[in-house]
Design a protein around this motif. Structure first.
Motif, short mmCIF file in Angstrom:
data_model
loop_
_atom_site.label_atom_id
_atom_site.label_comp_id
_atom_site.label_asym_id
_atom_site.label_seq_id
_atom_site.Cartn_x
_atom_site.Cartn_y
_atom_site.Cartn_z
N LEU B 168 0.85 -1.18 0.00
CA LEU B 168 0.00 0.00 0.00
C LEU B 168 0.89 1.24 0.00
O LEU B 168 1.81 1.34 0.81
N TYR B 169 0.64 2.14 -0.91
CA TYR B 169 1.45 3.37 -0.98
C TYR B 169 0.53 4.56 -0.75
O TYR B 169 -0.42 4.76 -1.49
N ASP B 170 0.84 5.37 0.25
CA ASP B 170 0.05 6.57 0.50
C ASP B 170 0.77 7.78 -0.10
O ASP B 170 1.82 8.19 0.40
N SER B 171 0.21 8.32 -1.14
CA SER B 171 0.75 9.51 -1.82
C SER B 171 2.27 9.45 -1.97
O SER B 171 2.97 10.30 -1.43
N PRO B 172 2.78 8.49 -2.73
CA PRO B 172 4.23 8.32 -2.81
C PRO B 172 4.95 9.50 -3.47
O PRO B 172 6.14 9.68 -3.22
N THR B 173 4.24 10.29 -4.26
CA THR B 173 4.94 11.37 -4.97
C THR B 173 4.59 12.75 -4.42
O THR B 173 5.04 13.76 -4.95
N ALA B 174 3.79 12.80 -3.36
CA ALA B 174 3.36 14.10 -2.83
C ALA B 174 4.56 14.93 -2.38
O ALA B 174 5.46 14.42 -1.72
N GLY B 175 4.57 16.18 -2.76
CA GLY B 175 5.61 17.10 -2.30
C GLY B 175 6.97 16.89 -2.94
O GLY B 175 7.95 17.43 -2.44
N ILE B 179 10.86 15.26 -11.40
CA ILE B 179 11.87 14.26 -11.74
C ILE B 179 11.96 13.21 -10.65
O ILE B 179 11.93 12.00 -10.90
N THR B 180 12.02 13.67 -9.39
CA THR B 180 12.06 12.72 -8.27
C THR B 180 10.78 11.90 -8.24
O THR B 180 10.81 10.69 -7.99
N ALA B 181 9.65 12.56 -8.52
CA ALA B 181 8.37 11.84 -8.52
C ALA B 181 8.41 10.72 -9.54
O ALA B 181 7.93 9.60 -9.28
N TYR B 182 9.01 11.00 -10.70
CA TYR B 182 9.09 9.96 -11.73
C TYR B 182 9.95 8.79 -11.26
O TYR B 182 9.58 7.63 -11.45
N THR B 183 11.08 9.07 -10.62
CA THR B 183 11.94 7.96 -10.16
C THR B 183 11.22 7.13 -9.11
O THR B 183 11.38 5.92 -9.05
N ILE B 184 10.41 7.80 -8.27
CA ILE B 184 9.67 7.05 -7.26
C ILE B 184 8.64 6.15 -7.94
O ILE B 184 8.51 4.96 -7.62
N MET B 185 7.94 6.70 -8.92
CA MET B 185 6.95 5.89 -9.64
C MET B 185 7.61 4.71 -10.34
O MET B 185 7.07 3.60 -10.36
N ALA B 186 8.81 4.97 -10.92
CA ALA B 186 9.53 3.89 -11.58
C ALA B 186 9.85 2.78 -10.59
O ALA B 186 9.75 1.59 -10.91
N LEU B 187 10.18 3.17 -9.35
CA LEU B 187 10.46 2.18 -8.31
C LEU B 187 9.23 1.34 -7.96
O LEU B 187 9.32 0.13 -7.82
N LEU B 188 8.09 2.02 -7.85
CA LEU B 188 6.87 1.29 -7.50
C LEU B 188 6.53 0.28 -8.59
O LEU B 188 6.12 -0.85 -8.30
N GLY B 222 16.58 -1.93 -17.39
CA GLY B 222 16.45 -1.27 -16.10
C GLY B 222 15.72 0.06 -16.16
O GLY B 222 16.14 1.04 -15.58
N GLY B 223 14.64 0.12 -16.90
CA GLY B 223 13.84 1.34 -16.91
C GLY B 223 12.40 1.01 -17.23
O GLY B 223 12.04 -0.16 -17.39
N LEU B 224 11.57 2.04 -17.35
CA LEU B 224 10.17 1.80 -17.69
C LEU B 224 10.01 1.78 -19.20
O LEU B 224 10.73 2.47 -19.93
N GLU B 225 9.06 1.00 -19.65
CA GLU B 225 8.74 1.01 -21.08
C GLU B 225 7.25 0.88 -21.24
O GLU B 225 6.56 0.33 -20.36
#
Ligand SMILES: Nc1ncnc2c1ncn2[C@@H]1O[C@H](COP(=O)(O)OP(=O)(O)O)[C@@H](O)[C@H]1O
Ligand SMILES: [Mg+2]
Lengths: 264, 272
Positions: B168-175, B179-188, B222-225
């Motif tokens: 469960l992820y609660d607002s993983p990209t908030a704040g 660019i950082t938000a994208y890397t976090i999403m890529a991790l999820l 090692g990336g998103l596609e």
């Protein structure tokens, strides 16, 4: 008229509901904290960490408080005793007032100011940043991990700190007696020791033990019920200090009553 | 798809605080391997929904089932076992301030009874989890010494170190900056596709949901596609929209974008 007197009752109940439920929550927390004393896992690392923070951390202020209250008591008592020409008995009064009242109460007030506030703000910020929830999500009971160690640490450290404060206070009284009032050292220390009976020693240790239980529980209780971000943490901290400060005096009166009754 | 086992089920769950409902009669089923994107305005009950799924918040009425077990009547001790099969990323990371990053990530391994991790393997698993979130080398640091994005990544490592089947992820990209938000999403997405976890993600950024639905992790490069050009599809993604505690939309992205509800439309941005 009828309508208003009819409507008053629910309003009064409404007013009472909050303090009653708070009281209930407090005792629930206390119950869980004590129950955990017997349950595993025991977080001894946290207990020792808290003992260090409460015991060693409060040593200086408790020592200073003890010293000055002993010295002040010597001055005040000598002045009062002068009226009867009994200045030589100053040690007795310093000793009794320190061991029975000033040592326990003042040390507890200092520890309440320092540690009840510390517990409330530490647990409060953990609560508002969801660290308490994270703890539960990751398999630990926050009461077991946070409250019980603070309870054990305060309950074992405060009687010790109080004993130290008592001795330092007697020493402070001796400085005044010896160098200001001209009372001989032997006479001072003799009167200090002779007056104390087991009842006093018991009182002098039991009071801080009970105060300590209350201080730790009040500090943790206000911390764990914090809501409303950083502002809420400030509010909890203040409430914890005020509540534990008042409770020290209330409990002191009740305990003193018990000891006076049992001694007579 | 409908024959996969149900991992998490809400059955008319109502949660209220001081008489005000934070969740009202919410029902849904999350099946194994599914991704769910939960959207809604601030205060609409997204966090409460996740905490209810973990059993941190008790419903006033209705039932919550996780892994086929009813959480509603469970005591805290019994809930610990269920929770050890869920990973949770809290909104503000909720790393323990007084512990180092290593101790934080090791915490679930050492404290969750149902996780049987021998003491001597803890360090290796922590290192592995931190490598997964590209944070190797911060072991001895304290959370306060890291940036917001790094803290978020450390918290993800702590959430997935025990390899829970449901995360469960609660607002993983908030704040976070884009660019950082994208890397976090890529991790999820990497976590979802490498460990085949069922995922519930709360977000108010439509891009996040879009990435979840249309991208997958390429383990070779090692990336998103994009997930639609090959034989392999991204796992099914279901969107949910909460409005003042009520679940007002549940369905695929196409249906979400076709919705005429003005509140739902506020969360939908054109795909790029
Ligand atoms: N522990 C709590 N005590 C009282 N009210 C709460 C609590 N947790 C959440 N709420 C209330 O429930 C509602 C939903 O909150 P939340 O799920 O955090 O919203 P969001 O969708 O922004 O995550 C809000 O109105 C909030 O004030
Ligand atoms: Mg939230």
């Amino acid at each position: 008229m009828v309508a208003s007197s009819y409507g008053d009752r629910p309003k009064l109940l409404e007013l009472l509901k909050e303090p009653v439920s708070e009281f209930q929550d407090f005792f629930l927390l206390a119950g869980r904290a004590y129950r955990n004393l017997l349950r595993r896992p025991h977080y001894w690392d946290d207990v020792f960490l808290q003992m260090d923070s409460i015991g060693v951390g409060s040593l200086v202020i408790v020592t200073l408080t003890g010293f000055f209250s002993g010295a002040v008591m010597a001055l005040q008592m000598a002045r009062a005793l002068q009226t009867y020409g009994q200045v030589g008995r100053t040690g007795m009064l310093v000793s009794i007032s320190l061991v029975r009242e000033l040592g326990p109460v003042l040390s507890a007030l200092m520890v309440a100011a320092r540690n009840a506030s510390g517990m409330a703000s530490e647990l409060g910020s953990m609560k508002v940043t969801e660290q308490i929830d994270a703890m539960r999500a990751l398999g630990t009971d926050p009461v077991q991990k946070l409250v019980t160690p603070r309870l054990i640490a305060t309950a074992s450290m405060l009687p010790l700190l109080t004993t130290i404060a008592d001795f330092v206070g007697m020493f402070g009284g001796w400085l005044i007696a010896r160098f200001y009032l001209g009372i001989g050292s032997v006479q001072y220390w003799n009167s200090v020791w002779k007056i104390l009976v087991w009842n006093d020693v018991l009182q002098g240790l039991l009071k801080p033990f009970i105060f300590a239980n209350m201080i730790a529980l009040v500090g943790c209780y206000y911390g764990l019920r914090t809501t409303g971000g950083t502002q809420g943490v400030g509010r909890s901290t203040t409430q914890a200090v005020v509540a534990s400060g008042i409770m020290i005096f209330v409990l002191d009166l009740m305990l003193t009553q018990c000891f006076v009754y049992s001694a007579s | 798809m409908a024959d996969l086992p149900v991992i998490l089920r809400f059955d008319r769950v109502t949660v209220s605080f001081d008489g005000v409902a934070a969740l009202e009669a919410v029902s849904f089923e999350a099946r194994e391997g599914e991704s769910r994107v939960i959207m809604g305005a601030a205060g609409s009950g997204k966090t409460v929904l996740l905490k209810t799924a973990l059993g941190l918040v008790k419903p006033d009425s209705g039932k919550v089932f996780a892994f086929g077990k009813d959480l509603t009547g469970m005591r805290e001790k019994e809930l610990f076992e269920i929770r050890s099969r869920m990973g949770m990323l809290f909104q503000e990371s909720a790393l323990f301030d007084s512990l180092t990053i290593e101790e934080n990530v090791a915490y679930p391994l050492l404290n969750q009874k149902a996780v049987h991790c021998p003491k001597r393997e803890v360090h290796a698993r922590v290192e592995q989890a931190l490598e997964f979130v590209e944070l190797a080398g911060t072991l001895a640091k304290f959370p306060s010494e890291l940036s917001g994005g790094m803290r978020r990544r450390a918290a993800i490592a702590r959430a997935v170190v025990t390899e829970p089947p449901l995360v469960l992820y609660d607002s993983p990209t908030a704040g976070l900056d884009p660019i950082t938000a994208y890397t976090i999403m890529a991790l999820l997405i990497k976590e979802r596709d490498v460990s085949h976890t069922t995922t519930l993600m709360v977000t108010y950024r439509y891009q996040d949901g879009n990435l979840m639905a249309h991208f997958r992790y390429n383990s070779k490069q090692g990336g998103l596609e994009p997930a639609h050009n090959g034989a392999v599809q991204a796992p099914e993604t279901v969107f949910m929209v909460l409005h003042e505690g009520r679940l007002i939309f549940e369905g695929s992205q196409d249906r979400l974008e076709a919705s005429a509800d003005p509140y739902v439309r506020k969360f939908v941005k054109p795909r790029n």
